[in-house]
Write an enzyme that holds these catalytic residues in place. Sequence first.
Site, PDB file in Angstrom:
ATOM      1  CG  LEU A 157      -4.434 -18.606   4.656  1.00 23.95           C
ATOM      2  CD1 LEU A 157      -5.489 -19.288   6.359  1.00 23.95           C
ATOM      3  CD2 LEU A 157      -2.864 -19.143   5.154  1.00 23.95           C
ATOM      4  CB  ALA A 162      -1.240  -0.200   0.969  1.00 19.22           C
ATOM      5  CE1 TYR A 172      -4.514  -0.172   7.549  1.00 22.97           C
ATOM      6  CE2 TYR A 172      -5.209  -2.231   5.761  1.00 22.97           C
ATOM      7  CZ  TYR A 172      -4.467  -1.407   6.988  1.00 22.97           C
ATOM      8  OH  TYR A 172      -3.418  -1.418   7.937  1.00 22.97           O
ATOM      9  N   GLY A 225       0.588 -13.936  -0.657  1.00 19.49           N
ATOM     10  CA  GLY A 225       0.894 -13.265   0.785  1.00 19.49           C
ATOM     11  C   GLY A 225       2.204 -13.729   1.416  1.00 19.49           C
TER      12      GLY A 225
HETATM   13  C1  FNR Z   1       0.028  -7.426   4.245  1.00 23.47           C
HETATM   14  N1  FNR Z   1      -1.300  -7.027   3.620  1.00 23.47           N
HETATM   15  C2  FNR Z   1      -1.536  -6.299   3.084  1.00 23.47           C
HETATM   16  N2  FNR Z   1      -2.754  -6.312   2.029  1.00 23.47           N
HETATM   17  C3  FNR Z   1      -3.157  -5.259   1.177  1.00 23.47           C
HETATM   18  O1  FNR Z   1      -4.339  -4.649   0.875  1.00 23.47           O
HETATM   19  N3  FNR Z   1      -1.814  -4.294   1.440  1.00 23.47           N
HETATM   20  C4  FNR Z   1      -0.750  -4.366   2.269  1.00 23.47           C
HETATM   21  O2  FNR Z   1      -0.197  -3.378   2.424  1.00 23.47           O
HETATM   22  C5  FNR Z   1      -0.930  -5.253   2.795  1.00 23.47           C
HETATM   23  N4  FNR Z   1      -0.015  -5.695   4.095  1.00 23.47           N
HETATM   24  C6  FNR Z   1       0.693  -6.463   4.112  1.00 23.47           C
HETATM   25  C7  FNR Z   1       2.076  -6.891   4.977  1.00 23.47           C
HETATM   26  C8  FNR Z   1       2.195  -8.134   5.483  1.00 23.47           C
HETATM   27  C9  FNR Z   1       3.871  -8.290   5.361  1.00 23.47           C
HETATM   28  C10 FNR Z   1       2.003  -8.777   4.919  1.00 23.47           C
HETATM   29  C11 FNR Z   1       1.788 -10.270   5.762  1.00 23.47           C
HETATM   30  C12 FNR Z   1       0.275  -8.643   4.085  1.00 23.47           C
HETATM   31  C13 FNR Z   1      -2.600  -8.769   3.552  1.00 23.47           C
HETATM   32  C14 FNR Z   1      -1.677  -9.880   1.714  1.00 23.47           C
HETATM   33  O3  FNR Z   1      -1.785  -8.523   0.848  1.00 23.47           O
HETATM   34  C15 FNR Z   1      -3.053 -11.068   1.657  1.00 23.47           C
HETATM   35  O4  FNR Z   1      -4.214 -10.776   1.449  1.00 23.47           O
HETATM   36  C16 FNR Z   1      -2.434 -11.480   3.097  1.00 23.47           C
HETATM   37  O5  FNR Z   1      -1.721 -11.938   3.233  1.00 23.47           O
HETATM   38  C17 FNR Z   1      -3.567 -12.800   2.988  1.00 23.47           C
HETATM   39  O6  FNR Z   1      -2.399 -13.301   2.048  1.00 23.47           O
HETATM   40  P1  FNR Z   1      -1.857 -14.798   2.729  1.00 23.47           P
HETATM   41  O7  FNR Z   1      -0.442 -13.897   2.686  1.00 23.47           O
HETATM   42  O8  FNR Z   1      -2.497 -15.991   3.031  1.00 23.47           O
HETATM   43  O9  FNR Z   1      -1.377 -15.878   0.884  1.00 23.47           O
END
Ligand code: FNR
Length: 368
Positions: A308, A58, A187, A330
């Site tokens: 996930l 973001a 947000y 992610g």
């Molecule tokens: C995130 N996520 C996230 N989502 C988003 O829309 N903007 C962002 O900047 C962030 N930042 C962020 C940082 C970190 C370190 C994590 C682990 C997650 C959420 C991410 O994009 C995703 O939607 C979730 O982590 C679920 O997917 P996974 O991790 O289960 O594959």
Amino acid sequence: MTIALFSPLSLRSVTLKNRIAVSPMCQYSAGDGFATDWHLVHLGKFAQGGAGLVFTEATAVSPDGRITHGDLGIWSDDRAAALARITAFLRAQGAVPAIQLGHAGRKASMQRPWFGNAALSEADRARGDVAWDIVAPSALPVADGWLTPRAMTPADIARTVEDFAAAARRAAWCGFDVAEIHAAHGYLLASFLSPVSNRRTDGYGGDRAGRARALFETVEAVRAAWPADKPLFVRISAVDGAPDGWTLDDSVWLAGELARLGVDVIDCSSGGISGPATAGRTPPPGFQVPYAARIRAETGLLTQAVGLITEPAQAAAIVAEGKADIVALGREILSDPNWPLHAADALGAESAFESWPQQYGWWLARRR
Ligand code: FNR
């Protein structure tokens, strides 16, 4: 055998080489909004690892729209310029560079996670992390212990809409081919949508059309500022997960409206209106995929599924069964930046390391 996960996808004039995206992930590693070497290496390795679409974290459209002092920003030309070598590198590796544009709203002015993950306080001043005034649709904190925002005036909203548009113009200039508006996870734009956080009585609140107005104005302004031949994504929380909150029916309606405004892909996440997105529960694998599937089926819009998705066969089935057009990873891709290359091998979509960067593949093919 054709594996849909590894088939190209054309969106306006942009073609992804496969359906695997790196989900936006904050790194809390920018310096006053400027990208650093960390971002180049962090994002660059996913492009080397075979992802078709690589999202920045973001990226704040204004300084007060950052979650933390470590967030990326694109509120000035020099901050955009710092992103240009990243987009050039991603493109050179065959990935499409994508940016998520965001404003944190009432979830701004936070500590970096490893410094406590709570609202900035006097104690953080010693690190130079000074709290700032935050804004939201209504003067309601996320929960106890969070900062109380100031309710935005219509002029504040108009300025923020223009900040998103200016950010989109800069993003095109510094080489991004996909832009995504962040309207998820509680947000700013998500907090306008949800009745939990939006108690306004003017034209930006009330029924769901009123609550969606700030997002619609943002999409219209970004679509006008963002090149017509480049795709626009919107990430939503398909459900708030809070009592009396935003529902999947609301999201289906919203997606239809966004399609009319020129949005190409709905990126389907969930939660976050009352705190962390998945607080207090361990969701099952692919728990948000049904949201992407229903929105896709009922609106005809393309969708991105996230949450996930960790196994190659799981990701392949989501695309093959028409539940989503793109899968975003992610945490799993943090763990294995070469996940797309390994998945191609596991699913038999390639052989002999042919789609690996030759700097690695030439050697690995001969090691077998
Ligand atoms: C995130 N996520 C996230 N989502 C988003 O829309 N903007 C962002 O900047 C962030 N930042 C962020 C940082 C970190 C370190 C994590 C682990 C997650 C959420 C991410 O994009 C995703 O939607 C979730 O982590 C679920 O997917 P996974 O991790 O289960 O594959």
